[in-house]
Design a protein around this motif. Structure first.
Motif, PDB file in Angstrom:
ATOM      1  N   ALA A  54      -7.346   8.089  11.525  1.00  0.00           N
ATOM      2  CA  ALA A  54      -6.786   7.234  10.473  1.00  0.00           C
ATOM      3  C   ALA A  54      -7.545   7.495   9.180  1.00  0.00           C
ATOM      4  O   ALA A  54      -8.768   7.334   9.127  1.00  0.00           O
ATOM      5  CB  ALA A  54      -6.887   5.775  10.870  1.00  0.00           C
ATOM      6  N   TYR A  55      -6.842   7.911   8.154  1.00  0.00           N
ATOM      7  CA  TYR A  55      -7.426   8.219   6.850  1.00  0.00           C
ATOM      8  C   TYR A  55      -7.081   7.096   5.872  1.00  0.00           C
ATOM      9  O   TYR A  55      -5.976   6.566   5.911  1.00  0.00           O
ATOM     10  CB  TYR A  55      -6.877   9.541   6.313  1.00  0.00           C
ATOM     11  N   SER A  56      -8.033   6.772   4.992  1.00  0.00           N
ATOM     12  CA  SER A  56      -7.741   5.732   4.005  1.00  0.00           C
ATOM     13  C   SER A  56      -8.456   6.016   2.688  1.00  0.00           C
ATOM     14  O   SER A  56      -9.415   6.789   2.636  1.00  0.00           O
ATOM     15  CB  SER A  56      -8.158   4.357   4.539  1.00  0.00           C
ATOM     16  N   THR A  68      -2.103   8.747   8.874  1.00  0.00           N
ATOM     17  CA  THR A  68      -2.642   8.920  10.217  1.00  0.00           C
ATOM     18  C   THR A  68      -2.257  10.293  10.754  1.00  0.00           C
ATOM     19  O   THR A  68      -1.075  10.621  10.855  1.00  0.00           O
ATOM     20  CB  THR A  68      -2.115   7.835  11.175  1.00  0.00           C
ATOM     21  N   ASN A 128     -11.610  10.170   6.369  1.00  0.00           N
ATOM     22  CA  ASN A 128     -11.820   9.683   7.735  1.00  0.00           C
ATOM     23  C   ASN A 128     -13.129  10.317   8.189  1.00  0.00           C
ATOM     24  O   ASN A 128     -13.141  11.454   8.642  1.00  0.00           O
ATOM     25  CB  ASN A 128     -10.653  10.100   8.627  1.00  0.00           C
ATOM     26  N   SER A 164     -11.304  14.837   4.946  1.00  0.00           N
ATOM     27  CA  SER A 164     -10.572  14.246   3.829  1.00  0.00           C
ATOM     28  C   SER A 164      -9.301  15.030   3.531  1.00  0.00           C
ATOM     29  O   SER A 164      -9.143  16.175   3.947  1.00  0.00           O
ATOM     30  CB  SER A 164     -11.454  14.171   2.580  1.00  0.00           C
ATOM     31  N   SER A 220       1.584   4.491   1.935  1.00  0.00           N
ATOM     32  CA  SER A 220       1.314   5.004   3.283  1.00  0.00           C
ATOM     33  C   SER A 220       2.095   6.282   3.529  1.00  0.00           C
ATOM     34  O   SER A 220       3.301   6.337   3.275  1.00  0.00           O
ATOM     35  CB  SER A 220       1.689   3.966   4.349  1.00  0.00           C
ATOM     36  N   SER A 242       0.838  -1.204   0.000  1.00  0.00           N
ATOM     37  CA  SER A 242       0.000   0.000   0.000  1.00  0.00           C
ATOM     38  C   SER A 242       0.869   1.248   0.000  1.00  0.00           C
ATOM     39  O   SER A 242       2.038   1.195   0.355  1.00  0.00           O
ATOM     40  CB  SER A 242      -0.876   0.038   1.251  1.00  0.00           C
ATOM     41  N   ASN A 278      -4.344   0.317  -1.819  1.00  0.00           N
ATOM     42  CA  ASN A 278      -4.862   1.122  -0.716  1.00  0.00           C
ATOM     43  C   ASN A 278      -3.860   2.219  -0.396  1.00  0.00           C
ATOM     44  O   ASN A 278      -2.665   2.070  -0.634  1.00  0.00           O
ATOM     45  CB  ASN A 278      -5.077   0.267   0.526  1.00  0.00           C
ATOM     46  N   THR A 323      -8.263   4.600  -1.891  1.00  0.00           N
ATOM     47  CA  THR A 323      -7.645   3.704  -2.881  1.00  0.00           C
ATOM     48  C   THR A 323      -7.297   4.505  -4.129  1.00  0.00           C
ATOM     49  O   THR A 323      -7.833   5.594  -4.346  1.00  0.00           O
ATOM     50  CB  THR A 323      -8.590   2.562  -3.295  1.00  0.00           C
ATOM     51  N   LEU A 327      -7.976  10.744   0.602  1.00  0.00           N
ATOM     52  CA  LEU A 327      -8.075   9.859   1.760  1.00  0.00           C
ATOM     53  C   LEU A 327      -9.135  10.445   2.679  1.00  0.00           C
ATOM     54  O   LEU A 327      -9.198  11.654   2.867  1.00  0.00           O
ATOM     55  CB  LEU A 327      -6.735   9.783   2.505  1.00  0.00           C
ATOM     56  N   ASP A 367      -3.033   5.192   2.852  1.00  0.00           N
ATOM     57  CA  ASP A 367      -3.442   5.592   4.194  1.00  0.00           C
ATOM     58  C   ASP A 367      -2.527   6.654   4.777  1.00  0.00           C
ATOM     59  O   ASP A 367      -1.405   6.842   4.314  1.00  0.00           O
ATOM     60  CB  ASP A 367      -3.471   4.375   5.131  1.00  0.00           C
TER      61      ASP A 367
END
Lengths: 155, 173
Positions: free
Chosen positions: A143-145, B39, A100, A104, A33, A31, B35, A147, A98, B37
Motif C-alpha cells: 500500500a503506497y500513500s 495499492t 511504501n 516509491s 486513489s 482522496s 491524500n 499527499t 507515493l 494512495d
C-alpha cells in the motif's frame, strides 16, 4: 490621544472586512486513489478528473478497486465573492510521490476539472483532480500513500 | 487618563493584528491538501501440485467424470478399472495478494497416446481444497484448488497411456 482611538477603530474594522473578503476556504472531500493493480513489467496508471482509470505498459488494473480522482470544494461565504474568479495551481511534476517504506512511485501530470482558472458559482466550486502514477517494473507490492496540495488564488 | 491610555494600547494591538492578518492573506494563497494512495498487488500465478489422473478403464465408448474430490464416475458402457477411487483429481496452488478475489476458468484439451485417437478432456471444474469458496486468496497469499473434468472415451480407443494438458486461467476481480 482622543483622535487616535476612532482612527484605530476604523483601521481595525477595515482590516477585518478586507480579511474576510480575501479568504476562500478549500476543503478536501475525497482522496486521490489509483486503486489496485499488478505492476508486472511496469508502466503507468492515470486517473482522469472525470474518474476514468487507464493503464499503460504492463500494468494490469483490478476491476474490484478502480480508484477515483481527488475532490476539493472551494467556498466563500462572502456574498461579494459569490462569483469570484480564481486561479488554480496544481503540483509541479517531480514534487509528489507515493511511498511504501523505501519503495516509491512518482505522481505527475496533474489535471483538473475545471482546469487552471474558474469562477465560484453561488460562492462555491467543486474541483476534481487526477494525475498519472509511474510504476516501475516489478514495483514492490504493498500500500503506497502520499499527499499533495492545490493552491487557490483569487484573481 | 490612565484608563484611556490602556484602552488605546489595546486598540493599537488589535489594529496591528488585523493588519497583519490582512497582509498575510493577500500575500499567500489558500491551499488544500489531499491524500493520495495506490495499492500494488502481487501477480497471480498458478502452480500444478498434482496431475489429474483418470486411471485405467476399458475402451467402450463413454464419458468418465473426475469430480474435484478425486472420485470417478463412468458413463456406461466404459468400465472403470480400480473402481471409483482409481484416479486422482488435479490440484493447483494459486498464488496472489492476500484476501483478494479472482475468477478462475479451465480449458480442456486432447489426451493422446501417440496415435490418431484423442481422448477429449472438457468441463474443467474447481473446488477449494479447504472447502472454502473458489476465487478468494487466503490470508497467507495462496489458495489450493482441486481440479476435475470429463474425459470422452471413443469406442475402440487403442490401449496406451494418454497424456495431455489443460489450461487454468486466473484473473483478479
Amino acid at each position: 490621544m482622543r483622535f487616535l482611538k476612532p482612527l484605530l477603530l476604523c483601521l481595525f474594522f477595515l482590516g477585518l472586512a478586507r480579511a474576510a473578503h480575501a479568504q476562500p476556504m478549500v476543503m478536501n472531500t475525497q482522496s486521490l486513489s489509483f486503486g489496485k493493480f499488478v505492476a508486472t513489467s511496469g508502466g503507468s496508471v492515470t486517473i482522469a478528473p472525470a474518474g476514468f482509470r487507464t493503464a499503460t505498459g504492463g500494468v494490469e488494473v483490478l476491476n474490484a478497486n478502480t480508484g477515483n480522482p481527488a475532490e476539493f470544494v472551494v467556498s466563500d461565504n462572502d456574498p461579494l465573492n459569490a462569483s469570484q474568479a480564481y486561479i488554480l495551481t496544481l503540483p509541479a511534476d517531480g514534487t509528489v510521490s507515493l511511498t511504501n517504506g523505501i519503495a516509491s512511485m512518482a505522481v505527475s501530470n496533474f489535471t483538473s476539472d475545471p482546469a487552471d482558472t474558474g469562477m465560484l458559482t453561488a460562492g462555491s466550486q467543486t474541483i476534481r483532480v487526477g494525475a498519472t502514477l509511474s510504476v516501475q517494473p516489478g514495483q514492490a507490492p504493498g500500500a503506497y500513500s502520499g499527499t499533495f496540495s492545490i493552491i487557490i488564488n483569487y484573481q | 487618563m490612565n484608563t484611556q491610555l490602556k484602552f488605546s494600547a489595546k486598540i493599537v494591538a488589535a489594529a496591528l493584528v488585523a493588519s497583519a492578518a490582512f497582509v498575510s492573506l493577500n500575500a499567500s494563497a489558500v491551499d488544500g491538501t489531499a491524500n493520495a494512495d495506490a495499492t500494488v498487488v502481487t501477480a497471480l500465478t498458478v502452480v500444478e501440485n498434482t496431475r489429474m489422473n483418470f486411471g485405467s478403464f476399458t475402451n467402450a465408448a463413454g464419458v468418465i467424470s473426475m469430480d474435484t474430490t478425486g472420485s470417478r464416475m463412468n458413463g456406461v458402457p466404459t468400465a472403470l478399472l480400480g473402481g471409483a477411487a482409481g484416479g486422482t483429481a488435479g490440484q493447483v496452488t494459486v498464488n496472489g495478494s492476500a484476501n483478494a478475489t479472482y475468477t478462475v476458468s479451465g480449458t480442456g484439451g486432447n489426451l493422446n497416446a501417440g496415435g490418431a485417437t484423442n481422448l477429449v478432456l472438457s468441463n474443467i471444474a474447481f473446488a477449494d481444497a479447504a472447502a472454502g469458496s473458489v476465487g478468494t486468496i487466503g490470508a497467507g497469499g495462496t489458495q489450493v484448488l482441486k481440479v476435475g473434468g470429463d474425459l470422452d472415451v471413443p469406442a475402440g480407443a487403442p490401449a496406451g497411456t494418454y497424456t495431455g494438458t489443460y489450461t487454468v486461467t486466473v484473473n483478479y476481480n
